[in-house]
Design a protein around this motif. Structure first.
Motif, PDB file in Angstrom:
ATOM      1  N   PRO A  84       0.816  -1.224   0.000  1.00 25.12           N
ATOM      2  CA  PRO A  84       0.000   0.000   0.000  1.00 25.12           C
ATOM      3  C   PRO A  84       0.845   1.267   0.000  1.00 25.12           C
ATOM      4  CG  PRO A  84      -0.892  -1.612   1.540  1.00 25.12           C
ATOM      5  CD  PRO A  84       0.419  -2.154   1.075  1.00 25.12           C
ATOM      6  N   ALA A  85       1.980   1.242   0.705  1.00 30.92           N
ATOM      7  CA  ALA A  85       2.843   2.427   0.737  1.00 30.92           C
ATOM      8  C   ALA A  85       3.407   2.720  -0.650  1.00 30.92           C
ATOM      9  CB  ALA A  85       3.977   2.221   1.740  1.00 30.92           C
ATOM     10  N   GLU A  86       3.838   1.673  -1.372  1.00 27.52           N
ATOM     11  CA  GLU A  86       4.361   1.863  -2.728  1.00 27.52           C
ATOM     12  C   GLU A  86       3.257   2.331  -3.670  1.00 27.52           C
ATOM     13  OE1 GLU A  86       7.964  -1.447  -2.899  1.00 27.52           O
ATOM     14  OE2 GLU A  86       5.888  -2.056  -3.310  1.00 27.52           O
ATOM     15  N   LEU A  87       2.071   1.812  -3.476  1.00 28.70           N
ATOM     16  CA  LEU A  87       0.939   2.223  -4.311  1.00 28.70           C
ATOM     17  C   LEU A  87       0.663   3.719  -4.134  1.00 28.70           C
ATOM     18  CD1 LEU A  87      -1.287   1.267  -6.268  1.00 28.70           C
ATOM     19  CD2 LEU A  87      -2.746   0.909  -4.258  1.00 28.70           C
ATOM     20  N   PHE A  88       0.703   4.171  -2.878  1.00 30.48           N
ATOM     21  CA  PHE A  88       0.480   5.605  -2.637  1.00 30.48           C
ATOM     22  C   PHE A  88       1.634   6.443  -3.191  1.00 30.48           C
ATOM     23  CE2 PHE A  88       1.665   9.246   0.010  1.00 30.48           C
ATOM     24  CZ  PHE A  88       0.579  10.078  -0.229  1.00 30.48           C
ATOM     25  N   GLY A 129      26.338   2.080 -15.511  1.00 31.29           N
ATOM     26  CA  GLY A 129      25.088   2.824 -15.540  1.00 31.29           C
ATOM     27  C   GLY A 129      23.881   1.976 -15.199  1.00 31.29           C
ATOM     28  N   TYR A 130      22.779   2.654 -14.986  1.00 27.92           N
ATOM     29  CA  TYR A 130      21.503   2.006 -14.703  1.00 27.92           C
ATOM     30  C   TYR A 130      20.555   2.368 -15.829  1.00 27.92           C
ATOM     31  CZ  TYR A 130      17.014   1.045 -12.510  1.00 27.92           C
ATOM     32  OH  TYR A 130      15.756   0.575 -12.247  1.00 27.92           O
ATOM     33  N   ASP A 131      19.910   1.389 -16.397  1.00 27.35           N
ATOM     34  CA  ASP A 131      19.077   1.620 -17.571  1.00 27.35           C
ATOM     35  C   ASP A 131      17.712   2.140 -17.143  1.00 27.35           C
ATOM     36  OD1 ASP A 131      18.115   1.779 -20.090  1.00 27.35           O
ATOM     37  OD2 ASP A 131      18.183  -0.362 -20.531  1.00 27.35           O
ATOM     38  N   TYR A 132      17.648   3.422 -16.853  1.00 24.65           N
ATOM     39  CA  TYR A 132      16.382   4.026 -16.419  1.00 24.65           C
ATOM     40  C   TYR A 132      15.353   4.068 -17.547  1.00 24.65           C
ATOM     41  CZ  TYR A 132      17.813   8.248 -18.936  1.00 24.65           C
ATOM     42  OH  TYR A 132      18.187   9.132 -19.907  1.00 24.65           O
ATOM     43  N   ARG A 133      15.810   3.966 -18.790  1.00 21.00           N
ATOM     44  CA  ARG A 133      14.865   4.022 -19.912  1.00 21.00           C
ATOM     45  C   ARG A 133      13.991   2.781 -19.979  1.00 21.00           C
ATOM     46  NH1 ARG A 133      17.308   5.520 -25.440  1.00 21.00           N
ATOM     47  NH2 ARG A 133      15.323   6.594 -25.712  1.00 21.00           N
ATOM     48  N   MET A 134      14.414   1.712 -19.325  1.00 23.00           N
ATOM     49  CA  MET A 134      13.633   0.480 -19.318  1.00 23.00           C
ATOM     50  C   MET A 134      12.862   0.289 -18.027  1.00 23.00           C
ATOM     51  SD  MET A 134      14.224  -0.653 -22.313  1.00 23.00           S
ATOM     52  CE  MET A 134      13.526  -2.292 -22.204  1.00 23.00           C
ATOM     53  N   THR A 135      13.037   1.176 -17.060  1.00 23.31           N
ATOM     54  CA  THR A 135      12.378   1.011 -15.757  1.00 23.31           C
ATOM     55  C   THR A 135      11.647   2.288 -15.339  1.00 23.31           C
ATOM     56  OG1 THR A 135      14.475   1.605 -14.706  1.00 23.31           O
ATOM     57  CG2 THR A 135      13.997  -0.734 -14.951  1.00 23.31           C
ATOM     58  N   VAL A 136      12.402   3.327 -15.018  1.00 25.09           N
ATOM     59  CA  VAL A 136      11.790   4.580 -14.560  1.00 25.09           C
ATOM     60  C   VAL A 136      10.944   5.201 -15.656  1.00 25.09           C
ATOM     61  CG1 VAL A 136      12.238   6.881 -13.653  1.00 25.09           C
ATOM     62  CG2 VAL A 136      13.701   4.968 -12.954  1.00 25.09           C
ATOM     63  N   ALA A 162       8.631  -1.519 -11.273  1.00 20.47           N
ATOM     64  CA  ALA A 162       9.845  -1.015 -11.922  1.00 20.47           C
ATOM     65  C   ALA A 162      10.453   0.137 -11.140  1.00 20.47           C
ATOM     66  CB  ALA A 162       9.535  -0.580 -13.355  1.00 20.47           C
ATOM     67  N   ILE A 163       9.623   1.118 -10.757  1.00 22.89           N
ATOM     68  CA  ILE A 163      10.151   2.277 -10.028  1.00 22.89           C
ATOM     69  C   ILE A 163      10.523   1.887  -8.604  1.00 22.89           C
ATOM     70  CG2 ILE A 163       7.832   3.036  -9.366  1.00 22.89           C
ATOM     71  CD1 ILE A 163      10.905   5.278 -10.055  1.00 22.89           C
ATOM     72  N   SER A 164       9.829   0.908  -8.028  1.00 18.97           N
ATOM     73  CA  SER A 164      10.153   0.469  -6.670  1.00 18.97           C
ATOM     74  C   SER A 164      11.505  -0.224  -6.613  1.00 18.97           C
ATOM     75  CB  SER A 164       9.076  -0.486  -6.149  1.00 18.97           C
ATOM     76  OG  SER A 164       7.810   0.164  -6.070  1.00 18.97           O
ATOM     77  N   ALA A 165      11.904  -0.836  -7.724  1.00 20.86           N
ATOM     78  CA  ALA A 165      13.184  -1.532  -7.766  1.00 20.86           C
ATOM     79  C   ALA A 165      14.324  -0.625  -8.230  1.00 20.86           C
ATOM     80  CB  ALA A 165      13.077  -2.737  -8.690  1.00 20.86           C
ATOM     81  N   ALA A 166      14.018   0.609  -8.600  1.00 22.31           N
ATOM     82  CA  ALA A 166      15.051   1.525  -9.077  1.00 22.31           C
ATOM     83  C   ALA A 166      15.944   1.962  -7.921  1.00 22.31           C
ATOM     84  CB  ALA A 166      14.403   2.748  -9.725  1.00 22.31           C
ATOM     85  N   PRO A 167      17.201   2.364  -8.204  1.00 19.18           N
ATOM     86  CA  PRO A 167      18.079   2.865  -7.143  1.00 19.18           C
ATOM     87  C   PRO A 167      17.453   4.036  -6.401  1.00 19.18           C
ATOM     88  CG  PRO A 167      19.322   2.460  -9.144  1.00 19.18           C
ATOM     89  CD  PRO A 167      17.878   2.281  -9.506  1.00 19.18           C
TER      90      PRO A 167
END
Length: 250
Positions: free
Chosen positions: A6-10, A157-164, A180-185
């Motif tokens: 629920p916290a991630e959803l918000f 690098g981190y491939d933000y184009r495939m996640t964020v 995807a965004i929850s797993a981002a750095p």
């Protein structure tokens, strides 16, 4: 979606939509009830030397940064590949231009923040919301610069184009990829959160002047001024007074 709390959803759905709602409704409210306050409340009369350099440096570099975000986040990797741009070329171009833009943005912020904090006459015209917007801008800038310089230039690098990026685009079609965004750095998460906070603060700060750029100045006619210093007479019987155009469009 099965592992989303629920916290991630918000945080990654509710907060962005809330910020966008405040952004839209806040601008409508301010335009209807505070048009006289729809201004940057220029402090040029209090101090102009630093403003002359800091303002264009920050505004033009910030505009370049926005264009970079549009290309990097709103345009998917599949499209750049279809246009014949290899990913490694895109990454190096992004890193180099991002680094240059970052240096210019930092320079502009240092000048503008310094004059606002250190010059009493400028500081006296500042509202609390101005400092909130300034702090949020600094967070967004620093968390955006760090991956550009430390990761894209010197690491894999981190491939933000495939996640964020898919998460962000999904917000506008009602299908955000929360996992995807929850797993981002963490630095990307802080960057995104501060950006949404700026959207929420924007209508109530002097940032609204971004929508009032006087494009009509580009084609406004010259104003003819009369010279204060009479020119020496060129012919007998003349007063020597002459007319001239000064500068560009007024």
């Amino acid at each position: 979606m099965n592992h989303v709390s629920p916290a991630e959803l918000f945080w990654w759905v509710g907060l962005p939509y809330l910020a966008l709602g405040i952004f839209v409704v806040g601008h409508v409210w301010r335009w209807r009830y505070d048009q006289f306050g729809w201004t940057s409340r220029s402090t040029q009369l209090q101090e102009h030397r630093l403003l002359k350099w800091g303002s264009p440096l920050f505004h033009y570099s910030a505009f370049a940064a926005i264009i970079g975000h549009i290309i990097g986040i709103l345009i998917p990797e599949s499209l750049t590949r279809a246009l014949g741009i290899p990913e490694h070329v895109y990454r190096w171009f992004s890193a180099v231009t991002g680094a240059i833009t970052a240096v210019l943005v930092i320079g502009g912020v240092i000048v503008l923040a310094g004059r606002r904090l250190l010059i009493p006459r400028v500081r006296a015209t500042s509202d609390p919301v101005d400092y909130v917007a300034l702090v949020l801008l600094l967070i967004v800038i620093l968390t955006g610069i760090a991956p550009t310089l430390a990761v894209n230039l010197f690491g894999s690098g981190y491939d933000y184009r495939m996640t964020v990026a898919p998460w962000f685009r999904g917000l506008f079609i009602g299908q955000p990829d929360i996992e995807a965004i929850s797993a981002a750095p963490l630095i990307y998460q802080v960057h995104a959160t501060a950006a949404w906070a700026i959207f929420a603060v924007w209508p109530f700060s002097r940032l609204v002047h971004a929508w009032s750029y006087p494009l009509w100045f580009l084609w406004r006619p010259y104003i003819v001024y009369r010279s204060r210093i009479p020119a020496p007479p060129t012919e007998p019987g003349t007063t020597g007074r002459r007319w001239r155009k000064i500068g560009g469009p007024s």
